[in-house]
Design a protein around this motif. Structure first.
Motif, PDB file in Angstrom:
ATOM      1  N   TYR A 146      12.478 -11.880   7.118  1.00  0.00           N
ATOM      2  CA  TYR A 146      11.591 -11.087   6.260  1.00  0.00           C
ATOM      3  C   TYR A 146      11.777  -9.607   6.584  1.00  0.00           C
ATOM      4  O   TYR A 146      11.943  -9.229   7.743  1.00  0.00           O
ATOM      5  N   VAL A 159      10.999 -10.829  11.537  1.00  0.00           N
ATOM      6  CA  VAL A 159      10.321  -9.915  10.617  1.00  0.00           C
ATOM      7  C   VAL A 159      10.767  -8.496  10.967  1.00  0.00           C
ATOM      8  O   VAL A 159      10.580  -8.035  12.101  1.00  0.00           O
ATOM      9  N   GLY A 192      10.768  -8.188   1.181  1.00  0.00           N
ATOM     10  CA  GLY A 192      10.512  -9.589   0.876  1.00  0.00           C
ATOM     11  C   GLY A 192      11.235 -10.540   1.817  1.00  0.00           C
ATOM     12  O   GLY A 192      11.664 -10.163   2.913  1.00  0.00           O
ATOM     13  N   GLN A 193      11.375 -11.765   1.367  1.00  0.00           N
ATOM     14  CA  GLN A 193      12.027 -12.833   2.129  1.00  0.00           C
ATOM     15  C   GLN A 193      13.468 -12.978   1.670  1.00  0.00           C
ATOM     16  O   GLN A 193      13.746 -12.974   0.478  1.00  0.00           O
ATOM     17  N   ILE A 227       9.950  -5.805   5.594  1.00  0.00           N
ATOM     18  CA  ILE A 227       8.793  -5.174   4.972  1.00  0.00           C
ATOM     19  C   ILE A 227       8.826  -3.669   5.222  1.00  0.00           C
ATOM     20  O   ILE A 227       9.599  -3.187   6.049  1.00  0.00           O
TER      21      ILE A 227
END
Length: 221
Positions: free
Chosen positions: A127, A191, A136-137, A129
Motif C-alpha cells: 500500500y 505500507v 492505493g493498493q 499513501i
C-alpha cells in the motif's frame, strides 16, 4: 497575504528546497533521475527468508501425485487447505519450511517418502499513501524497490517530500524513514507513506486565516 509571504520568506531562509523538489530530486515526473531504473524480474522473491502471509498464493507440487498438486491461497487465518491432509499453517513460514511441513503431513499415514516443491506465484499487495498521484493498493512484484513503488503510484505530487519516504513493514508498529531509491526493497504487505513538505503544511494551516483576513478587508466599510 503578508502572513503567507512572511512564512515563505522564513522557509526559504531556512534552506527548505522549492516545492516539489528535494536536495536529491530532479524536476519532472517526481522520480529521481540520478539513479538507474530497477529491472523488475518475475518469479519468486529469490529470498529464502521470505515469510508467507495471508493473501499469498503458492503452487504446491507433490511429485508423482498430480491430484495432490495445484495452486492454493493463504487464507486470512494463515492456512492453506490441501487435498488429503487438510489445513496446513503457512503464515510466518518460508516456502522451504512449508515444503517440510507438507511432506511430514503426507508421510504421516498417506504417502511413502513424498517429495514436495512449493513456490510463491502471487504475492500479497503493498500500500502507498500520502503525496503520490495515485495512492492505493498495488500488486507486489518480485524484487520491487521503493522507487518502483512510487513509479507505480504515478510519482510524487508537487507537495511531496521527495528525499525521504516512510515504510511500515507488515506486523510492525514502527515506520522506517528511508531514501526512495532502488536500494530500498519493498516487501509484500508494506505500507509506504509520502509526507507533505513543511511549506505546504504551513500553508494549509494559514490558508483559513489568510482567507478570513482577505474577506474582512473586502467587507471593510
Amino acid at each position: 497575504m503578508r502572513i503567507l509571504t512572511f512564512c515563505l520568506t522564513v522557509l526559504l531562509a531556512a534552506g527548505i528546497p522549492p516545492v516539489g523538489q528535494s536536495a536529491f530530486a530532479a524536476p519532472g515526473d517526481g522520480l529521481r533521475k540520478d539513479v538507474p531504473e530497477t529491472v523488475v524480474v518475475n518469479g519468486t522473491a529469490g529470498n529464502s527468508d521470505y515469510r508467507l502471509g495471508a493473501g499469498d498464493r503458492v503452487r504446491v507440487t507433490v511429485y508423482g501425485e498430480e491430484d495432490l498438486s495445484g495452486e492454493f491461497q493463504v487464507d486470512s487465518a494463515g492456512y492453506i487447505r490441501l487435498p488429503l491432509i487438510g489445513q496446513v499453517q503457512a503464515s510466518g513460514h518460508s516456502a522451504y519450511q512449508l515444503e517440510g511441513n507438507v511432506e511430514a503431513s503426507l508421510e504421516n499415514g498417506y504417502l511413502k517418502n513424498p517429495r514436495v516443491s512449493i513456490e510463491v506465484t502471487t504475492y500479497r499487495p503493498f500500500y502507498i499513501i500520502g503525496q503520490v498521484n495515485r495512492p492505493g493498493q498495488y500488486a507486489y512484484v518480485s524484487n520491487m524497490s521503493a522507487l518502483d513503488a512510487i513509479g507505480l503510484a504515478g510519482g510524487f505530487t508537487e507537495h511531496a517530500v521527495e528525499s525521504t519516504v516512510r515504510i511500515r513493514h507488515e506486523g510492525e508498529g514502527k515506520e522506517h524513514a528511508v531514501a526512495p531509491d532502488e536500494t530500498v526493497k519493498v516487501r509484500p504487505g508494506d505500507v509506504i507513506r509520502v509526507d507533505q513538505t513543511l511549506f505546504w503544511d504551513v500553508a494549509a494551516v494559514l490558508a483559513p486565516t489568510t482567507a478570513a483576513a482577505s474577506m474582512a478587508y473586502v467587507l471593510r466599510p
